[in-house]
Design a protein around this motif. Sequence first.
Motif, PDB file in Angstrom:
ATOM      1  N   ILE A  66       0.757  -1.146  -0.229  1.00 59.21           N
ATOM      2  CA  ILE A  66      -0.092   0.031  -0.138  1.00 59.21           C
ATOM      3  C   ILE A  66       0.821   1.203   0.149  1.00 59.21           C
ATOM      4  CG2 ILE A  66      -1.487   1.300   1.206  1.00 59.21           C
ATOM      5  CD1 ILE A  66      -2.767  -1.566   2.198  1.00 59.21           C
ATOM      6  N   ARG A  67       2.080   1.299   0.763  1.00 60.11           N
ATOM      7  CA  ARG A  67       2.953   2.291   0.971  1.00 60.11           C
ATOM      8  C   ARG A  67       3.625   2.689  -0.575  1.00 60.11           C
ATOM      9  NH1 ARG A  67       7.973   2.454   1.398  1.00 60.11           N
ATOM     10  NH2 ARG A  67       8.291   0.133   2.242  1.00 60.11           N
ATOM     11  N   ILE A  68       3.886   1.833  -1.131  1.00 62.68           N
ATOM     12  CA  ILE A  68       4.565   1.841  -2.566  1.00 62.68           C
ATOM     13  C   ILE A  68       3.801   2.320  -3.487  1.00 62.68           C
ATOM     14  CG2 ILE A  68       5.883   0.388  -4.252  1.00 62.68           C
ATOM     15  CD1 ILE A  68       6.915  -1.259  -1.879  1.00 62.68           C
ATOM     16  N   ALA A  69       2.470   1.743  -3.400  1.00 67.34           N
ATOM     17  CA  ALA A  69       1.624   2.096  -4.514  1.00 67.34           C
ATOM     18  C   ALA A  69       1.053   3.466  -4.222  1.00 67.34           C
ATOM     19  CB  ALA A  69       0.170   1.413  -4.288  1.00 67.34           C
ATOM     20  N   TYR A 113       1.844 -14.700  -5.970  1.00 66.95           N
ATOM     21  CA  TYR A 113       0.781 -14.870  -6.474  1.00 66.95           C
ATOM     22  C   TYR A 113      -0.411 -13.878  -5.872  1.00 66.95           C
ATOM     23  CZ  TYR A 113      -4.178 -16.839  -7.379  1.00 66.95           C
ATOM     24  OH  TYR A 113      -5.440 -16.901  -7.811  1.00 66.95           O
ATOM     25  N   ILE A 114      -0.689 -14.155  -4.480  1.00 71.45           N
ATOM     26  CA  ILE A 114      -1.614 -12.679  -3.704  1.00 71.45           C
ATOM     27  C   ILE A 114      -1.117 -11.675  -3.767  1.00 71.45           C
ATOM     28  CG2 ILE A 114      -2.426 -12.548  -1.535  1.00 71.45           C
ATOM     29  CD1 ILE A 114      -3.601 -15.118  -2.826  1.00 71.45           C
ATOM     30  N   SER A 115       0.311 -11.563  -3.442  1.00 74.46           N
ATOM     31  CA  SER A 115       0.904 -10.002  -3.498  1.00 74.46           C
ATOM     32  C   SER A 115       0.820  -9.304  -4.871  1.00 74.46           C
ATOM     33  CB  SER A 115       2.259 -10.126  -3.052  1.00 74.46           C
ATOM     34  OG  SER A 115       2.368 -10.553  -1.597  1.00 74.46           O
ATOM     35  N   VAL A 116       0.880 -10.163  -5.900  1.00 70.99           N
ATOM     36  CA  VAL A 116       0.974  -9.711  -7.251  1.00 70.99           C
ATOM     37  C   VAL A 116      -0.444  -9.071  -7.654  1.00 70.99           C
ATOM     38  CG1 VAL A 116       1.054 -10.229  -9.671  1.00 70.99           C
ATOM     39  CG2 VAL A 116       2.727 -11.080  -8.147  1.00 70.99           C
ATOM     40  N   ILE A 117      -1.590 -10.043  -7.337  1.00 67.04           N
ATOM     41  CA  ILE A 117      -2.930  -9.740  -7.361  1.00 67.04           C
ATOM     42  C   ILE A 117      -3.268  -8.324  -6.759  1.00 67.04           C
ATOM     43  CG2 ILE A 117      -5.550 -10.229  -6.930  1.00 67.04           C
ATOM     44  CD1 ILE A 117      -4.526 -13.083  -7.304  1.00 67.04           C
ATOM     45  N   HIS A 118      -2.745  -8.253  -5.351  1.00 62.74           N
ATOM     46  CA  HIS A 118      -3.171  -7.272  -4.487  1.00 62.74           C
ATOM     47  C   HIS A 118      -2.504  -5.786  -5.144  1.00 62.74           C
ATOM     48  CE1 HIS A 118      -3.132  -4.856  -0.641  1.00 62.74           C
ATOM     49  NE2 HIS A 118      -4.180  -4.422  -1.150  1.00 62.74           N
ATOM     50  N   PHE A 119      -1.067  -5.984  -5.420  1.00 63.08           N
ATOM     51  CA  PHE A 119      -0.343  -4.919  -5.822  1.00 63.08           C
ATOM     52  C   PHE A 119      -0.895  -4.396  -7.173  1.00 63.08           C
ATOM     53  CE2 PHE A 119       3.360  -2.613  -7.708  1.00 63.08           C
ATOM     54  CZ  PHE A 119       3.405  -1.743  -7.075  1.00 63.08           C
ATOM     55  N   THR A 120      -1.418  -5.141  -7.970  1.00 60.80           N
ATOM     56  CA  THR A 120      -1.748  -4.817  -9.452  1.00 60.80           C
ATOM     57  C   THR A 120      -3.129  -4.000  -9.269  1.00 60.80           C
ATOM     58  OG1 THR A 120      -0.538  -6.777 -10.623  1.00 60.80           O
ATOM     59  CG2 THR A 120      -2.577  -5.566 -11.553  1.00 60.80           C
ATOM     60  N   SER A 121      -3.845  -4.703  -8.453  1.00 55.81           N
ATOM     61  CA  SER A 121      -5.103  -4.030  -8.174  1.00 55.81           C
ATOM     62  C   SER A 121      -5.060  -2.534  -7.582  1.00 55.81           C
ATOM     63  CB  SER A 121      -6.259  -4.829  -7.318  1.00 55.81           C
ATOM     64  OG  SER A 121      -5.566  -4.683  -5.985  1.00 55.81           O
ATOM     65  N   LEU A 122      -3.849  -2.444  -6.832  1.00 53.47           N
ATOM     66  CA  LEU A 122      -3.833  -0.791  -6.363  1.00 53.47           C
ATOM     67  C   LEU A 122      -3.389   0.035  -7.155  1.00 53.47           C
ATOM     68  CD1 LEU A 122      -1.885  -1.998  -2.975  1.00 53.47           C
ATOM     69  CD2 LEU A 122      -4.299  -0.772  -3.184  1.00 53.47           C
ATOM     70  N   LEU A 123      -2.765  -0.397  -8.520  1.00 53.65           N
ATOM     71  CA  LEU A 123      -2.024   0.274  -9.459  1.00 53.65           C
ATOM     72  C   LEU A 123      -2.786   0.436 -10.855  1.00 53.65           C
ATOM     73  CD1 LEU A 123       0.566   1.914  -9.579  1.00 53.65           C
ATOM     74  CD2 LEU A 123       0.317   0.114  -7.671  1.00 53.65           C
ATOM     75  N   THR A 124      -3.861  -0.582 -10.873  1.00 48.67           N
ATOM     76  CA  THR A 124      -4.653  -0.629 -11.968  1.00 48.67           C
ATOM     77  C   THR A 124      -5.360   0.757 -12.333  1.00 48.67           C
ATOM     78  OG1 THR A 124      -4.970  -3.001 -12.046  1.00 48.67           O
ATOM     79  CG2 THR A 124      -6.574  -1.657 -13.498  1.00 48.67           C
ATOM     80  N   PRO A 125      -6.015   1.545 -11.499  1.00 50.09           N
ATOM     81  CA  PRO A 125      -6.669   2.855 -11.789  1.00 50.09           C
ATOM     82  C   PRO A 125      -5.672   3.611 -12.221  1.00 50.09           C
ATOM     83  CG  PRO A 125      -7.595   1.969  -9.723  1.00 50.09           C
ATOM     84  CD  PRO A 125      -6.144   0.758 -10.045  1.00 50.09           C
ATOM     85  N   LEU A 126      -4.447   3.750 -11.673  1.00 50.80           N
ATOM     86  CA  LEU A 126      -3.391   4.575 -12.420  1.00 50.80           C
ATOM     87  C   LEU A 126      -3.079   4.242 -13.883  1.00 50.80           C
ATOM     88  CD1 LEU A 126      -1.520   7.098 -11.833  1.00 50.80           C
ATOM     89  CD2 LEU A 126       0.053   5.510 -10.900  1.00 50.80           C
ATOM     90  N   LEU A 127      -2.917   3.180 -14.050  1.00 52.37           N
ATOM     91  CA  LEU A 127      -2.732   2.731 -15.332  1.00 52.37           C
ATOM     92  C   LEU A 127      -3.711   3.160 -16.286  1.00 52.37           C
ATOM     93  CD1 LEU A 127      -0.927  -0.852 -14.536  1.00 52.37           C
ATOM     94  CD2 LEU A 127       0.238   1.169 -14.999  1.00 52.37           C
ATOM     95  N   LEU A 128      -5.082   2.846 -15.972  1.00 55.22           N
ATOM     96  CA  LEU A 128      -5.934   3.327 -16.793  1.00 55.22           C
ATOM     97  C   LEU A 128      -6.266   4.508 -17.324  1.00 55.22           C
ATOM     98  CD1 LEU A 128      -8.665   0.663 -15.058  1.00 55.22           C
ATOM     99  CD2 LEU A 128      -7.391   0.428 -17.433  1.00 55.22           C
ATOM    100  N   GLN A 129      -5.359   5.410 -16.375  1.00 53.73           N
ATOM    101  CA  GLN A 129      -5.354   6.984 -16.888  1.00 53.73           C
ATOM    102  C   GLN A 129      -4.408   7.245 -18.089  1.00 53.73           C
ATOM    103  OE1 GLN A 129      -4.830   9.181 -13.153  1.00 53.73           O
ATOM    104  NE2 GLN A 129      -6.368   7.939 -12.131  1.00 53.73           N
ATOM    105  N   GLN A 130      -3.247   6.256 -18.247  1.00 49.97           N
ATOM    106  CA  GLN A 130      -2.354   6.484 -19.074  1.00 49.97           C
ATOM    107  C   GLN A 130      -2.925   6.173 -20.580  1.00 49.97           C
ATOM    108  OE1 GLN A 130      -0.204   7.736 -17.436  1.00 49.97           O
ATOM    109  NE2 GLN A 130      -0.461   6.982 -15.380  1.00 49.97           N
ATOM    110  N   GLU A 131      -2.163   6.975 -21.588  1.00 48.81           N
ATOM    111  CA  GLU A 131      -2.449   6.709 -22.970  1.00 48.81           C
ATOM    112  C   GLU A 131      -2.155   5.269 -23.280  1.00 48.81           C
ATOM    113  OE1 GLU A 131      -3.935   8.815 -25.184  1.00 48.81           O
ATOM    114  OE2 GLU A 131      -4.450   9.836 -23.410  1.00 48.81           O
ATOM    115  N   GLU A 132      -1.293   4.673 -23.019  1.00 48.49           N
ATOM    116  CA  GLU A 132      -0.808   3.448 -23.184  1.00 48.49           C
ATOM    117  C   GLU A 132      -0.091   2.633 -22.004  1.00 48.49           C
ATOM    118  OE1 GLU A 132       1.269   1.156 -27.130  1.00 48.49           O
ATOM    119  OE2 GLU A 132       2.010   3.053 -26.434  1.00 48.49           O
TER     120      GLU A 132
END
Length: 245
Positions: A66-69, A113-132
Amino acid sequence: MKTTGNTVFISGGSAGIGLAIAKKLSAAGNKIIINGRNEERLQEALAELNGAVAIQGDLSVEADRIRIADDLKTNHADVNIIVNNAGAAFVNDLSDPNNNAAEKAYTEINTNYISVIHFTSLLTPLLLQQEEAAIINISSIAVFRSNKYLPTYSASKAALHSYTEGLRDTFAENEKLNVYEVYPPLVNTDFSAEIGGANGIPPSEVADELFAALGKNQFEVPVGETKIYAAATQEAFANIVRGKA
């Protein structure tokens, strides 16, 4: 996908495959943010990279994720690629009742596995704001074939593979976000030393294959020996489809 002008976060980026990817993408003109648990190793890695920055932390720990995200969202809001590379692996003898097999498996599943799912979910909204944008999961040849030395590690990577396919399907209609999976074979790193990593390919080969795949929008990225297993799996699936047809 473009291979230059990106801002890339790489977990486990202070050594091995992660550092090799960081070097390759940095040399191509990308901004690099590396992560690792050990601050000293992070600083040593930064000395080999031009203009990169580091965020120390253990992504297997929820509070650190959470802190890194939050750090990325606040200070590096242009991040458009995350490379989920940090991992854990143990030689796990399932025939030994004193081996703490379940404890080792728990650590592998949590980290890979679990950590990847959680970290990805934390960053996905930011990624979706990018052009690519892209999510890159570093998987393993173990997805295709387990063995008696790494049975629970292989299972954790098989779980990561299944999740990655589902994640790719989830965003299949979003042309701005692509999901990649890289399948390294045995690689000569400190991480794999216990299982004969000295006999493996150099980590730079993994980085080269990923870089080429990004330029071609090749979302499945088998490396080295893994190409044989991947081709056999694709052929078997094609035969099943033809049989049903």
